[in-house]
Design a protein around this motif. Structure first.
Motif, mmCIF file in Angstrom:
data_model
loop_
_atom_site.group_PDB
_atom_site.id
_atom_site.type_symbol
_atom_site.label_atom_id
_atom_site.label_comp_id
_atom_site.label_asym_id
_atom_site.label_seq_id
_atom_site.Cartn_x
_atom_site.Cartn_y
_atom_site.Cartn_z
ATOM 1 N N PRO A 232 0.828 -1.212 0.000
ATOM 2 C CA PRO A 232 0.000 0.000 0.000
ATOM 3 C C PRO A 232 0.857 1.256 0.000
ATOM 4 C CG PRO A 232 -0.844 -1.586 1.580
ATOM 5 C CD PRO A 232 0.472 -2.120 1.105
ATOM 6 N N LEU A 233 0.325 2.291 -0.610
ATOM 7 C CA LEU A 233 0.998 3.584 -0.670
ATOM 8 C C LEU A 233 0.497 4.453 0.478
ATOM 9 C CD1 LEU A 233 2.736 5.756 -2.004
ATOM 10 C CD2 LEU A 233 0.812 6.269 -3.500
ATOM 11 N N LEU A 234 1.432 5.020 1.217
ATOM 12 C CA LEU A 234 1.110 5.804 2.394
ATOM 13 C C LEU A 234 1.204 7.288 2.057
ATOM 14 C CD1 LEU A 234 0.477 4.733 5.273
ATOM 15 C CD2 LEU A 234 2.797 5.375 5.903
ATOM 16 N N VAL A 235 0.107 8.016 2.251
ATOM 17 C CA VAL A 235 0.099 9.471 2.118
ATOM 18 C C VAL A 235 0.077 10.032 3.534
ATOM 19 C CG1 VAL A 235 -1.120 11.481 1.234
ATOM 20 C CG2 VAL A 235 -1.103 9.357 -0.083
ATOM 21 N N SER A 236 1.168 10.648 3.945
ATOM 22 C CA SER A 236 1.294 11.117 5.333
ATOM 23 C C SER A 236 1.407 12.633 5.365
ATOM 24 C CB SER A 236 2.516 10.477 5.994
ATOM 25 O OG SER A 236 3.710 10.987 5.432
ATOM 26 N N GLY A 237 1.104 13.158 6.519
ATOM 27 C CA GLY A 237 1.176 14.596 6.733
ATOM 28 C C GLY A 237 0.608 14.929 8.088
ATOM 29 N N GLY A 238 0.807 16.155 8.508
ATOM 30 C CA GLY A 238 0.260 16.580 9.779
ATOM 31 C C GLY A 238 -1.234 16.808 9.694
ATOM 32 N N PRO A 239 -1.903 17.023 10.831
ATOM 33 C CA PRO A 239 -3.342 17.322 10.818
ATOM 34 C C PRO A 239 -3.625 18.590 10.014
ATOM 35 C CG PRO A 239 -2.594 16.804 13.040
ATOM 36 C CD PRO A 239 -1.364 16.953 12.201
ATOM 37 N N GLY A 240 -4.566 18.493 9.077
ATOM 38 C CA GLY A 240 -4.929 19.647 8.267
ATOM 39 C C GLY A 240 -3.981 19.943 7.137
ATOM 40 N N SER A 241 -3.128 18.985 6.766
ATOM 41 C CA SER A 241 -2.157 19.251 5.701
ATOM 42 C C SER A 241 -2.744 19.083 4.305
ATOM 43 C CB SER A 241 -0.948 18.324 5.863
ATOM 44 O OG SER A 241 -1.345 16.967 5.844
ATOM 45 N N GLY A 242 -3.977 18.598 4.183
ATOM 46 C CA GLY A 242 -4.627 18.500 2.879
ATOM 47 C C GLY A 242 -4.619 17.112 2.286
ATOM 48 N N LYS A 243 -4.524 16.089 3.129
ATOM 49 C CA LYS A 243 -4.491 14.713 2.603
ATOM 50 C C LYS A 243 -5.807 14.353 1.939
ATOM 51 C CE LYS A 243 -3.499 13.175 6.702
ATOM 52 N NZ LYS A 243 -3.346 14.449 7.397
ATOM 53 N N SER A 244 -6.923 14.674 2.571
ATOM 54 C CA SER A 244 -8.238 14.363 1.991
ATOM 55 C C SER A 244 -8.463 15.116 0.689
ATOM 56 C CB SER A 244 -9.348 14.696 2.995
ATOM 57 O OG SER A 244 -9.164 14.000 4.205
ATOM 58 N N LEU A 245 -8.050 16.382 0.647
ATOM 59 C CA LEU A 245 -8.211 17.166 -0.574
ATOM 60 C C LEU A 245 -7.393 16.570 -1.711
ATOM 61 C CD1 LEU A 245 -8.001 20.787 0.890
ATOM 62 C CD2 LEU A 245 -10.038 19.432 0.407
ATOM 63 N N LEU A 246 -6.166 16.164 -1.409
ATOM 64 C CA LEU A 246 -5.310 15.579 -2.438
ATOM 65 C C LEU A 246 -5.917 14.298 -2.994
ATOM 66 C CD1 LEU A 246 -2.673 15.190 -4.036
ATOM 67 C CD2 LEU A 246 -1.695 14.128 -1.994
ATOM 68 N N LEU A 247 -6.355 13.408 -2.111
ATOM 69 C CA LEU A 247 -6.921 12.137 -2.572
ATOM 70 C C LEU A 247 -8.201 12.360 -3.370
ATOM 71 C CD1 LEU A 247 -6.348 9.891 0.581
ATOM 72 C CD2 LEU A 247 -5.054 9.917 -1.557
ATOM 73 N N SER A 248 -9.043 13.291 -2.945
ATOM 74 C CA SER A 248 -10.283 13.569 -3.685
ATOM 75 C C SER A 248 -9.970 14.118 -5.073
ATOM 76 C CB SER A 248 -11.145 14.562 -2.908
ATOM 77 O OG SER A 248 -11.457 14.077 -1.632
ATOM 78 N N LYS A 249 -9.031 15.061 -5.141
ATOM 79 C CA LYS A 249 -8.665 15.626 -6.437
ATOM 80 C C LYS A 249 -8.070 14.565 -7.350
ATOM 81 C CE LYS A 249 -8.204 19.193 -9.148
ATOM 82 N NZ LYS A 249 -9.388 19.903 -9.653
ATOM 83 N N TRP A 250 -7.257 13.690 -6.789
ATOM 84 C CA TRP A 250 -6.635 12.627 -7.594
ATOM 85 C C TRP A 250 -7.683 11.646 -8.100
ATOM 86 C CZ3 TRP A 250 -5.464 7.284 -6.374
ATOM 87 C CH2 TRP A 250 -4.619 6.693 -7.301
ATOM 88 N N ILE A 251 -8.647 11.275 -7.242
ATOM 89 C CA ILE A 251 -9.734 10.379 -7.679
ATOM 90 C C ILE A 251 -10.529 11.025 -8.805
ATOM 91 C CG2 ILE A 251 -11.879 9.264 -6.956
ATOM 92 C CD1 ILE A 251 -10.672 9.025 -4.155
ATOM 93 N N GLU A 252 -10.834 12.315 -8.654
ATOM 94 C CA GLU A 252 -11.614 13.013 -9.677
ATOM 95 C C GLU A 252 -10.898 13.001 -11.021
ATOM 96 O OE1 GLU A 252 -13.967 17.274 -10.064
ATOM 97 O OE2 GLU A 252 -12.122 17.149 -8.906
ATOM 98 N N LEU A 253 -9.604 13.260 -11.014
ATOM 99 C CA LEU A 253 -8.841 13.258 -12.272
ATOM 100 C C LEU A 253 -8.776 11.859 -12.881
ATOM 101 C CD1 LEU A 253 -5.888 15.628 -11.282
ATOM 102 C CD2 LEU A 253 -7.780 16.144 -12.830
ATOM 103 N N GLN A 254 -8.542 10.867 -12.048
ATOM 104 C CA GLN A 254 -8.387 9.515 -12.568
ATOM 105 C C GLN A 254 -9.704 8.946 -13.093
ATOM 106 O OE1 GLN A 254 -5.546 7.895 -13.120
ATOM 107 N NE2 GLN A 254 -4.661 9.846 -12.493
ATOM 108 N N GLN A 255 -10.818 9.334 -12.503
ATOM 109 C CA GLN A 255 -12.115 8.875 -13.009
ATOM 110 C C GLN A 255 -12.373 9.389 -14.416
ATOM 111 O OE1 GLN A 255 -15.005 10.038 -10.095
ATOM 112 N NE2 GLN A 255 -14.798 8.157 -8.925
ATOM 113 N N LYS A 256 -11.878 10.586 -14.702
ATOM 114 C CA LYS A 256 -12.069 11.138 -16.043
ATOM 115 C C LYS A 256 -11.115 10.508 -17.048
ATOM 116 C CE LYS A 256 -13.562 15.662 -14.302
ATOM 117 N NZ LYS A 256 -13.231 17.107 -14.210
ATOM 118 N N GLN A 257 -9.887 10.225 -16.614
ATOM 119 C CA GLN A 257 -8.865 9.780 -17.548
ATOM 120 C C GLN A 257 -8.742 8.265 -17.626
ATOM 121 O OE1 GLN A 257 -5.354 11.794 -16.223
ATOM 122 N NE2 GLN A 257 -6.208 13.835 -16.575
ATOM 123 N N SER A 258 -9.240 7.540 -16.640
ATOM 124 C CA SER A 258 -9.155 6.076 -16.648
ATOM 125 C C SER A 258 -10.533 5.493 -16.369
ATOM 126 C CB SER A 258 -8.160 5.603 -15.579
ATOM 127 O OG SER A 258 -6.896 6.173 -15.786
#
Length: 1290
Positions: free
Chosen positions: A501-527
């Motif tokens: 598994p790939l680990l996305v780490s960061g401090g509280p409020g660093s934007g992990k959820s935003l990053l994953l949501s944006k990445w899912i949105e892009l990948q749904q369109k392109q794949s």
């Protein structure tokens, strides 16, 4: 009278007549009867006879003496007799004491023996459990090794193929270069390092699935798995001849529809905003009477109906005198509203004009609209009112506004408004078209359960996840420069397997959820072929952080895409254990790739223990991405590939602040920007959440203090927690009254103390003096400051730090939480006493009582049968079990408690409605006990449920079939297959009579029967029933889709319908065509015909009648007429489409082959075999030119043509086609592929008809071996080893 000689002599042995066993003789006298006459004469009293002689007196005395002596002797004899009796009794007593001692000694010996045996039994059981654990561990290790070996083998095969392919390419290039006379240098011969280059995968970063290692040709084993989803050949010999509901739809249209169906689009407007029916009411003073009557009398009815169906209901209205104070809130509420109602008479206020402009004029198609017009006199309308009505009428181009014209009393007007709203809510918002819904009726709940088979599933959990994803994607901060992280995500995901598994780490409020949501949105369109399964974990102890529910949701979402969710266990331990197996099996059947994303996985309770499957090797086409906080990441996970989110750079900080300021047209001064730049330099002040919150506080603070003071105060906070606490203080200070400040503080504390949050309607119930406009304003302010949000209709905290800040600021670190939990307990207990058991009561009340450690009340709430039923039917099996374990009850005690409670409830059931509820409760209890592993105790409630339904309803009622189905499932678990088969057949017969032969309930019974036959090794019967079930599933898929398919198709159709109101154009015609296809998939054939016809007419006008797009519309219309059994019309349209495509397209174009295929199928259906044969021949030629002679699609065309020849009795022509198709299938798919088995079966039938019985038997035997070696997905786990054993025996 006896004499002394009659006495027994001492020492003589006699028999004891009283039960003795013999002994020495006793001195027992013989009874002597006295002389009655002598006694009477002796004791006669009377005067002495004068003249009696002395002699007579003396003789009397002698007689007295003799009598005395006799009595003395009798007394002595009596005394001796009694003494003997006493002595005998004493001996008996001593003997009994000795016997008692002996028996006690034996009893103690038996007790010691029993204890010894009991200890031996416990030791044996413990040894058995240890052996079972060792066996389970061995099986797990064995499966793990098998998966590792499989991945290793496939990986090495891929690498070998890549190397061979690269070698061939290099050799070809080398030959080309040598042919051109170019000298090729060996890099090893060079003295410099200039020629040493690093080879990287080419292509865009987002297309990583199609390049590199994952894009190489799969091995033969994986090719077999990928090709298993190929469409079967259309021939008569095999049951796989499926001319299903999607066979007649253009492949391009179908692919587009499936892409929108499988992926969750975050931008599709929802009919219900956040699971709430929000009714926005626009009124004037003249229609306030109707509004008051509606809110007082009818609104509670609508609320009860919606809550009974799992939704919230809320009336939203702003009085004219205070509407100007809530301009922003009114606009937001209109956007969120599900339905808008305008109540008019003659005049209209300015605020009503503004709301009508927003709701009825600017966006008339955004939501249903109802216009109530009270017309006592047509000439009483004022100018502004008349102009408003004219503008509303002009904007309503599609004539969607429901007009209620009324001239009677206010009570009658309120009744009309209620009737229209009830219809809109049922039909347009909730999709209950033509259904009479009662909140007490469980029909809707049963329908939802029926959609998902025997798997119980909570729609609210899914709604919460969808909204979490949508809110993250819609955030202004999500436009932050994440591209560098997205590129690194793509590179790490594209690494060759096996990949941890790939680990996305960061401090509280660093934007992990935003990053994953944006990445899912892009990948749904392109794949579009990639399947994304995501889960966003909420705060600890919430439902979204429950590990069993998370894994169950992911499993069900995974199974959705394979049209089956049967066979999923409800036991918590088995759900966690079986998920890796489901993932491996289903990933092998998925043509694309599967990516699982779990955000904030470290917030899951005991994450490392419950997520053990992450450590095991993943299938080749599966990737897992998880996000964690740096501080709470488990140590074992830190070795995984990690993507760490760095603090924001100064440029990114300015970007976030500017984005927030631009959203309200606000601009910071240069001095303020410099202060922000200097302040946001440390790690704690450079994370995304801190900067966003700081920017919003600066924006909101400009209305409270001067900007300089507010900025100075905010910049004193050095971390997110202190900034949140200041934001809470600032928000409270901005309120106008102490009462509002108190209410806001209470609301935040209630949200903090609750399980999953509180709804707006619940807040209004808890605070009756609070008006909705004030509440809406409070929530708007808190939402702007990233404190709370609405998900699934509940007020929740946006971030974990906001929850922690409220705990510290208002609850003393949680010490005061018990007070607010008690307040919520009283509220939900009151609802329980009013017989209102909604999903909210079941979610909150037991959890709150558990947190309060009140086991007695918790047990009472669980014994409320409707609470337990609600939890169980929504799939919260593990949660319900955990509550009972907390109370201290084992499974048997739990069952007896439920039985007693049900019997007590049954005494109060008299009406038919109450008996129906009772039957549902008994069925739920039976299913619950079956899932607990207590089949012997589950039979009784299921049989009782069956008896009640047969008596109260009807023996042929569909509910009776459901009881039979559940009872049969228990017998299957008991391995009483004969009883189960009989019950399944009865349920099948009832379902067919009630719903017809092509209903989802019939498919469920067929699947159950097929699984039963599979257990009994009756593979032929099982396969026949399973294929019939597949046909029904495919046909009903258009009506309901799978889970959310119907809803998503409906939303997509409404979205497209808005785009078709413009002028004629090719794009508009294409949209009409897609809209028609989507309505076709919903089985709304009338609407589909309208839009497909409009598309055809528009294309003929714009593009001309001979354009290929017209052929597409003709093809789709022909498919629709075929579905409606209008074969002549369909044939004509197919022929017209074929003529157009023959003229416009090349002879080997796939679209031409597509039309040929379906026209040939139509000819075959109508018995026109002579006309169908040349079309199949032409289709075969086109496929050979398009795909090559060795493609599986060519083999399918060969089989289709061979079937036609067989039906025309041209067996000699069919035989070489079958043989050629068999060779192609074997070469391309493998010798054990199901297509090979079907072709072998056709060859066997053909040989049988030709009289070659030996060859037919041999071919048929091989076909059956292939079939038995490929068990169904549903039974693949429970019967894997037995199926292999059976195949070996055969």
């Amino acid at each position: 009278m006896g004499t002394a000689s009659s006495l027994v002599s001492p020492g003589e042995v006699i028999e004891d007549g009283y039960g003795g066993e013999g002994g020495e003789a006793c001195e027992i006298p013989v009874e002597v009867k006295p002389k009655a006459r002598l006694l009477r004469s002796s004791f006669r009293r009377g005067p002495r006879v004068i003249g009696a002689s002395f002699k007579s007196t003396g003789s009397v005395d002698l007689e007295y003496a003799a009598e005395y002596e006799r009595l003395r002797k009798e007394y002595e004899i009596f005394r001796v007799s009694k003494n003997n009796e006493i002595s005998s009794m004493q001996k008996k007593e001593a003997k009994l004491d000795e016997e008692n001692k002996r028996l006690r000694a034996e009893l103690q010996a038996l007790q010691k023996t029993y204890q010894k045996i009991l200890r031996e039994k416990e030791s044996a059981l413990e040894a058995k459990y240890q052996a079972m654990e060792r066996a389970a561990t061995f099986e797990h290790d064995r499966d793990k090794v098998k998966r590792q070996f499989k991945i290793f083998r496939e990986t090495k095969e891929k690498e070998i193929q890549d190397l061979l392919r690269a070698k061939r390419d290099l050799e070809a290039k080398l030959q080309q270069l040598q042919a051109q006379g170019i000298q090729v240098y060996d890099p090893n011969d060079s003295d410099s390092d200039d020629n040493q280059t690093t080879v990287t995968a080419a292509g865009p970063q987002c297309e990583y699935w199609t390049g590199g290692v994952l894009g190489s040709e799969p091995s033969m084993g994986s090719m077999m798995q990928l090709q298993q989803t190929f469409r079967g050949p259309e021939f008569a010999h095999s049951l796989i001849d499926v001319e299903g509901p999607f066979a007649n739809v253009s492949r391009d249209d179908w692919d587009a529809a499936v892409a929108s169906l499988l992926q969750v689009s975050p931008h599709v407007p929802q009919a219900l905003w956040s699971n709430t029916v929000r009714c926005y009411l626009i009124f004037t003073q003249e229609t306030k009477a109707e509004l008051d009557i509606f809110i007082k009398i009818h609104s509670p009815v609508l609320r009860r109906m919606c809550e009974g169906l799992g939704h919230f209901y809320l009336n939203v209205c702003y009085p004219a005198e205070s509407a100007a104070l809530y301009a922003v809130e009114r606009k937001q509420e209109i956007e969120r509203s599900s339905v808008c109602v305008l109540l008019l008479k003659s005049t209209v206020t300015s605020s009503a004009l503004e709301d009508c402009e927003e709701a009825f004029v600017k966006n008339p198609d955004g939501h249903p609209l109802v216009l109530y017009l009270r017309t006592e006199d047509s000439h009483s309308l004022t100018g502004p009112t008349r102009q408003l009505l004219e503008r509303v009428n002009a904007a309503d181009k599609a004539a969607k506004i429901k007009v209620v014209d009324h001239s009677g009393s206010a009570e009658e007007g309120a009744d009309l408004i209620y009737a229209q709203l009830e219809k809109v809510i049922k039909q347009e918002l909730l999709g209950l078209e033509g259904a009479e819904v009662d909140s007490k009726d469980s029909g809707i709940e049963e329908g939802r359960e029926e959609d998902s088979g025997d798997v119980l599933w909570d729609l609210h959990d899914e709604q919460e996840q969808i909204e979490s994803y949508q809110q993250a994607c819609g955030s202004t901060t999500s436009q932050l420069g994440f591209q560098k992280y997205i590129d690194r995500l793509n590179d790490m995901i594209a690494a060759p397997p096996p990949t941890p598994p790939l680990l996305v780490s960061g401090g509280p409020g660093s934007g992990k959820s935003l990053l994953l949501s944006k990445w899912i949105e892009l990948q749904q369109k392109q794949s579009p072929n990639t399947l994304f399964l995501y889960h966003f974990v909420g705060r600890p102890l919430s439902t979204s952080s429950e590990p069993v529910l998370i894994i169950k949701r992911l499993t069900v979402k995974l199974l959705q895409h394979f049209w089956s969710i049967s066979g999923l266990s409800m036991e918590p331990s088995k759900i966690l254990e079986e998920f890796p197996r489901w993932l491996e099996r289903l990933s092998a059947r998925h043509q694309g790739n599967i990516i699982i994303i779990i955000d904030s996985i470290d917030q899951i309770q005991q994450a490392e223990r419950h997520m053990k499957w992450l450590i095991d090797p993943l299938p080749v086409n599966v990737r897992v991405v998880v996000s964690v906080n740096v501080e709470t990441c488990p140590q074992a996970w830190r070795l995984w590939p990690t993507l760490h989110l760095d603090p924001l750079s100064p440029r990114e900080v300015r970007s976030v602040v500017n984005a927030e300021c631009q959203s309200i047209d606000f601009k910071l001064t240069k001095d303020q920007e410099k202060k922000l730049d200097r302040h946001c330099r440390s790690a704690s002040t450079c994370n995304t959440l801190y900067v966003t919150l700081l920017a919003r506080m600066i924006i909101s603070g400009r209305s409270c203090w001067s900007q300089e003071k507010s900025v100075e105060q905010f910049l004193q906070c050095q971390d997110t927690m202190s900034l949140y606490r200041l934001a809470l203080q600032t928000t409270l200070g901005s309120l106008s009254t102490d009462r509002e400040r108190h209410v806001m503080r209470e609301i935040l504390c209630l949200v903090c103390a609750s399980h999953n949050g509180v709804s707006e309607s619940e807040v209004l119930d808890l605070f009756p003096e609070l008006d909705l406009p004030v509440l809406s304003s409070m929530l708007y302010r808190l939402n702007r400051l990233c404190i709370v949000t609405l998900r699934c209709g509940l007020v929740r905290f946006q971030h974990l730090q906001a929850w922690e800040a409220v705990r510290l600021e208002f609850l003393g670190g949680g010490s005061s939480s018990a007070t607010y939990r008690e307040k919520l307990i009283r509220y939900f207990t009151q609802q329980l006493s009013q017989d209102r058991v909604t999903w909210r009561v079941a979610d909150e009340l037991p959890w709150l009582l558990q947190q309060q450690e009140d086991r007695t009340k918790l047990q009472l709430s669980l014994l409320n049968l409707f609470v337990s039923q609600n939890l169980y039917k929504r799939g919260h099996f593990s949660e319900l079990l955990a509550y009972w374990q907390y109370v201290g009850k084992d499974k048997s005690s739990m069952a007896s408690e439920y039985f007693d409670s049900l019997k007590h409830y049954e005494k109060s059931c008299e009406s038919e409605d109450s008996m129906t509820k009772l039957a549902n409760l008994y069925e739920t209890l039976g299913r619950f006990l079956k899932d607990l592993g207590l089949p012997s105790q589950a039979v009784a409630p299921l049989q009782r449920s069956l008896e009640i339904r047969e008596t109260a309803l009807d023996p042929d009622h569909p509910s009776v079939a459901r009881s039979l189905h559940q009872l049969a499932g228990v017998y299957v678990q008991w391995k009483k297959y004969g009883n189960a088969e009989q019950l399944y057949k009865q349920a099948l017969e009832i379902s067919e009579n009630a719903y017809g032969a092509e209903h989802a309930s019939v498919a469920r019974e067929l699947e159950s029967l097929a699984m039963l036959y599979q257990k009994q090794n009756k593979y032929e019967q099982a396969e026949k029933l399973r294929k019939r079930s597949v046909k029904i599933r495919q046909k009903t898929a258009r009506q309901k889709g799978h889970m959310y398919g119907f809803t998503m198709l409906r939303r997509r159709a409404l979205q497209l319908e808005e785009l078709t109101l413009g002028k004629d154009s090719a794009d508009c015609a294409k949209t009409l065509n897609e809209l028609g296809v989507l309505y076709y998939l919903q089985n709304n054939l009338d609407a589909a015909k309208v839009f497909l016809t409009r598309s055809l007419e528009m294309r003929q006008r714009v593009l001309g009648p001979d354009h290929p797009d017209c052929a597409q519309s003709l093809n789709n219309l022909a498919a629709l007429h075929t579905e409606r059994r209008e074969c002549e019309t369909a044939e004509d349209m197919y022929e017209r489409a074929l003529d157009i495509r023959k003229k416009a397209l090349s002879p080997d174009h796939p679209s031409l082959a597509y039309t040929l295929k379906h026209l040939a199928m139509l000819y075959k259906r109508r018995g026109k075999l002579e006309k169908a044969a040349p079309l199949y021949e032409l289709s075969l030629e086109i496929r050979e030119k398009s795909f090559g002679p060795k493609h599986p699609s060519v083999a399918t065309a060969l089989v289709n043509l061979a079937v036609i020849y067989c039906q025309l009795k041209k067996h000699s022509d069919a035989l070489p086609l079958y043989e050629r198709a068999l060779k192609v299938y074997e070469d391309s798919l493998g010798r054990s592929h199901p297509r090979v088995g079907e072709t072998l079966k056709n060859l066997a039938l053909l040989s049988y008809e030709e009289g070659d019985f030996e060859k037919a038997a041999e071919l048929y035997k091989r076909a059956m071996e292939i079939k038995e070696a490929e068990p169904s997905l549903v039974t693949v786990f429970s019967h894997e080893f037995r199926s292999k054993g059976c195949c070996q025996q055969l």
